[in-house]
Structures are given as C-alpha cells and as structure tokens.
Design a protein around this motif. Structure first.
Motif, PDB file in Angstrom:
ATOM      1  N   TYR A  56       0.806  -1.225   0.000  1.00  0.00           N
ATOM      2  CA  TYR A  56       0.000   0.000   0.000  1.00  0.00           C
ATOM      3  C   TYR A  56       0.839   1.276   0.000  1.00  0.00           C
ATOM      4  CZ  TYR A  56      -4.831  -1.633   0.355  1.00  0.00           C
ATOM      5  OH  TYR A  56      -6.069  -2.157   0.070  1.00  0.00           O
ATOM      6  N   GLN A  57       2.124   1.163   0.251  1.00  0.00           N
ATOM      7  CA  GLN A  57       2.965   2.350   0.351  1.00  0.00           C
ATOM      8  C   GLN A  57       2.980   3.163  -0.944  1.00  0.00           C
ATOM      9  OE1 GLN A  57       6.804   0.876   1.525  1.00  0.00           O
ATOM     10  NE2 GLN A  57       6.167   0.439   3.613  1.00  0.00           N
ATOM     11  N   GLN A  58       2.811   4.492  -0.784  1.00  0.00           N
ATOM     12  CA  GLN A  58       2.942   5.456  -1.883  1.00  0.00           C
ATOM     13  C   GLN A  58       1.953   5.229  -3.030  1.00  0.00           C
ATOM     14  OE1 GLN A  58       7.153   4.884  -2.676  1.00  0.00           O
ATOM     15  NE2 GLN A  58       7.672   6.636  -1.385  1.00  0.00           N
ATOM     16  N   LEU A  59       0.828   4.601  -2.724  1.00  0.00           N
ATOM     17  CA  LEU A  59      -0.206   4.388  -3.735  1.00  0.00           C
ATOM     18  C   LEU A  59      -1.555   4.834  -3.177  1.00  0.00           C
ATOM     19  CD1 LEU A  59       0.644   0.801  -5.070  1.00  0.00           C
ATOM     20  CD2 LEU A  59       1.049   2.964  -6.257  1.00  0.00           C
ATOM     21  N   SER A  60      -2.471   5.171  -4.067  1.00  0.00           N
ATOM     22  CA  SER A  60      -3.833   5.445  -3.621  1.00  0.00           C
ATOM     23  C   SER A  60      -4.450   4.146  -3.128  1.00  0.00           C
ATOM     24  CB  SER A  60      -4.662   5.997  -4.780  1.00  0.00           C
ATOM     25  OG  SER A  60      -4.882   4.992  -5.762  1.00  0.00           O
ATOM     26  N   THR A  66      -6.165  -2.942  -5.855  1.00  0.00           N
ATOM     27  CA  THR A  66      -6.143  -3.700  -7.108  1.00  0.00           C
ATOM     28  C   THR A  66      -4.924  -4.616  -7.165  1.00  0.00           C
ATOM     29  OG1 THR A  66      -7.321  -1.975  -8.315  1.00  0.00           O
ATOM     30  CG2 THR A  66      -6.033  -3.524  -9.623  1.00  0.00           C
ATOM     31  N   ILE A  67      -3.768  -4.087  -6.793  1.00  0.00           N
ATOM     32  CA  ILE A  67      -2.540  -4.876  -6.810  1.00  0.00           C
ATOM     33  C   ILE A  67      -2.607  -5.995  -5.780  1.00  0.00           C
ATOM     34  CG2 ILE A  67      -0.065  -4.803  -6.306  1.00  0.00           C
ATOM     35  CD1 ILE A  67      -0.048  -1.987  -7.538  1.00  0.00           C
ATOM     36  N   VAL A  68      -3.085  -5.676  -4.591  1.00  0.00           N
ATOM     37  CA  VAL A  68      -3.218  -6.708  -3.551  1.00  0.00           C
ATOM     38  C   VAL A  68      -4.148  -7.822  -4.029  1.00  0.00           C
ATOM     39  CG1 VAL A  68      -4.134  -7.200  -1.247  1.00  0.00           C
ATOM     40  CG2 VAL A  68      -2.680  -5.203  -1.613  1.00  0.00           C
ATOM     41  N   GLY A  69      -5.239  -7.459  -4.679  1.00  0.00           N
ATOM     42  CA  GLY A  69      -6.164  -8.459  -5.211  1.00  0.00           C
ATOM     43  C   GLY A  69      -5.492  -9.368  -6.224  1.00  0.00           C
ATOM     44  N   ARG A  70      -4.653  -8.809  -7.080  1.00  0.00           N
ATOM     45  CA  ARG A  70      -3.928  -9.613  -8.060  1.00  0.00           C
ATOM     46  C   ARG A  70      -2.953 -10.562  -7.380  1.00  0.00           C
ATOM     47  NH1 ARG A  70      -2.302  -4.479 -11.819  1.00  0.00           N
ATOM     48  NH2 ARG A  70      -4.337  -4.138 -12.861  1.00  0.00           N
ATOM     49  N   VAL A  92       6.105 -13.032 -11.409  1.00  0.00           N
ATOM     50  CA  VAL A  92       4.665 -13.053 -11.157  1.00  0.00           C
ATOM     51  C   VAL A  92       4.255 -11.820 -10.361  1.00  0.00           C
ATOM     52  CG1 VAL A  92       2.814 -14.253  -9.923  1.00  0.00           C
ATOM     53  CG2 VAL A  92       4.412 -15.559 -11.326  1.00  0.00           C
ATOM     54  N   LEU A  93       5.050 -11.475  -9.353  1.00  0.00           N
ATOM     55  CA  LEU A  93       4.740 -10.288  -8.554  1.00  0.00           C
ATOM     56  C   LEU A  93       4.799  -9.028  -9.404  1.00  0.00           C
ATOM     57  CD1 LEU A  93       6.671 -11.042  -5.227  1.00  0.00           C
ATOM     58  CD2 LEU A  93       4.204 -11.113  -5.595  1.00  0.00           C
ATOM     59  N   ARG A  94       5.802  -8.954 -10.270  1.00  0.00           N
ATOM     60  CA  ARG A  94       5.904  -7.788 -11.140  1.00  0.00           C
ATOM     61  C   ARG A  94       4.704  -7.711 -12.084  1.00  0.00           C
ATOM     62  NH1 ARG A  94      10.863  -5.293 -11.427  1.00  0.00           N
ATOM     63  NH2 ARG A  94       9.666  -3.655 -12.492  1.00  0.00           N
ATOM     64  N   ALA A  95       4.239  -8.862 -12.558  1.00  0.00           N
ATOM     65  CA  ALA A  95       3.068  -8.889 -13.440  1.00  0.00           C
ATOM     66  C   ALA A  95       1.809  -8.437 -12.706  1.00  0.00           C
ATOM     67  CB  ALA A  95       2.870 -10.293 -13.998  1.00  0.00           C
ATOM     68  N   CYS A  96       1.812  -8.570 -11.397  1.00  0.00           N
ATOM     69  CA  CYS A  96       0.677  -8.115 -10.584  1.00  0.00           C
ATOM     70  C   CYS A  96       0.714  -6.607 -10.368  1.00  0.00           C
ATOM     71  CB  CYS A  96       0.675  -8.814  -9.227  1.00  0.00           C
ATOM     72  SG  CYS A  96       0.304 -10.579  -9.273  1.00  0.00           S
ATOM     73  N   GLY A  97       1.833  -5.994 -10.743  1.00  0.00           N
ATOM     74  CA  GLY A  97       1.971  -4.553 -10.559  1.00  0.00           C
ATOM     75  C   GLY A  97       2.849  -4.162  -9.395  1.00  0.00           C
ATOM     76  N   VAL A  98       3.524  -5.145  -8.783  1.00  0.00           N
ATOM     77  CA  VAL A  98       4.399  -4.863  -7.653  1.00  0.00           C
ATOM     78  C   VAL A  98       5.736  -4.339  -8.181  1.00  0.00           C
ATOM     79  CG1 VAL A  98       5.507  -5.816  -5.598  1.00  0.00           C
ATOM     80  CG2 VAL A  98       3.295  -6.718  -6.344  1.00  0.00           C
TER      81      VAL A  98
END
Length: 213
Positions: A56-60, A66-70, A92-98
């Motif tokens: 959650y850091q530095q994100l709305s 959305t990223i956590v859900g992925r 895989v984590l990067r593909a989730c947006g991490v």
C-alpha cells in the motif's frame, strides 16, 4: 513477560485527555468519544499485515487494493503469508503490478520470517512497544510509522504517538491555533500530558485534522 491486553478503555482515555489538556478538551466534547476499532479484537498474521503495508505504500487506496487483489489471486488465497509469497516468482509479482523495490522488500520479509525474525501474533502480545518497533523496522521497506500503525490498530496499544505523521501534526496545530506545525520533537514534548493514552490522542487529532471548518 505476561501477555499485554489488546485495546484499552476509550471512555477512560477521553476523560483523561479532557482533564489533562484544556485546549483539547472542547474538541473532544464537540466531536464525542471515539469507538474502539474492531481490529483490536481480531487475530492476524504479522507477515500478512506487513506485506499489505508494503504493497500500500505510496499508492492510492484503490490502486493498492487492485494490486493486492492480483497478488491474492496469484498465491491462491487471501492470506499473504511468507510461505504463500515464497510460492510465486518475482516475475509473477511484477506482473501483478508490484514494483521492483516492493518485490525486494517482500523477499526480505519472507526470508526474515523463515529465519524466525518476525514475531508471530502470539509472540507480539508479549513484547513491549519498543521491542516490536525494533523487530519490525529491521525488515526492508518497513519504517517506524508502519510499526506504530500495527501497534495502534492491530494490537491496540494505548500509548503510541506517531510523531512524524502529518495528520497528527496538523491536528495538533489546529487544536493549538498555531501558525505552523510542531516538529516531531516538539509534538513529543507536547504529548506529555496525553500519556498513557497517546494513541487515543493521535486518533482524535486525525479526526480534527480532517474536519472541514
């Protein structure tokens, strides 16, 4: 050390602050008492809580959710435990947006949990605030503020003051009618009268800071 109770009497905390701080008194009476967060009664996984804080850091809130859900979908469940995170690759984590930095932080969290360095919930309730902060901030990407939020909202510790928090400082500025915000060091000195209920004071100051006057 015996287990430290989770949560505290918020009514007693409000009465204490009304008695000890004349400038905060009218605000508390105007806004009314704060209810105890339900999270004080819920068990939790320390790694899961820290992993979510990292994500959650530095994100709305919406983008982070959305990223956590992925990530939850990728690991096959809602619990971001060390073992679950270890079951997926960096790709895989990067593909989730991490991001790369957050991926490295999650890997450090996983490694430290595997090494027994991350206190479990059952262990946390026996540790002092300072020890918990020291243990958690050893994890890459976990700062003092994140550890303080866990103390306040997960463990319900009564005397935690996140002195670096902008909202708390803004609330104190409004209460005091000051032209500028106190520095964290000045806020700590200002908070002496609030102990042993600095957590409640901080929660009230957040509420005051958010008021549309």
């Amino acid at each position: 050390m015996a287990a430290i109770p989770r949560g505290f009497d918020t009514v007693a905390a409000a009465r204490h602050l009304v008695r000890k701080d004349p400038t905060l008194k009218p605000w508390i009476r105007k806004l009314g008492p704060l209810e105890a967060p339900i999270s004080w009664k819920q068990s939790f996984d320390t790694a899961d809580a820290l992993a979510r804080s990292i994500l959650y850091q530095q994100l709305s809130g919406k983008a982070a959710a959305t990223i956590v859900g992925r990530v939850e979908t990728a690991i096959g469940g809602p619990r971001l435990s060390g073992a679950a995170l270890d079951s997926v690759s960096d790709e895989v984590l990067r593909a989730c947006g991490v991001s790369g930095a957050k991926t490295r932080a999650l890997r450090d969290l996983v490694a430290r949990q595997a090494a027994g360095e991350i206190p479990s919930y059952r262990q946390l309730v026996h540790l002092s605030d300072d020890v918990i902060i020291d243990r958690l901030t050893a994890v890459r990407g976990i700062g003092r503020w994140t550890a303080e939020m866990l103390l306040m909202f997960r463990l319900g510790r009564p005397d935690v003051l996140p002195a670096d928090d902008l909202g708390v400082r803004k609330g104190a500025q409004r209460v005091d009618g000051a032209e500028v915000m106190l520095t964290p060091k000045q806020l700590i000195a200002r908070s002496e009268a609030w102990g042993p209920y600095r957590t409640y004071a901080a929660m009230m100051l957040w509420r005051i800071a958010d008021l549309q006057l």
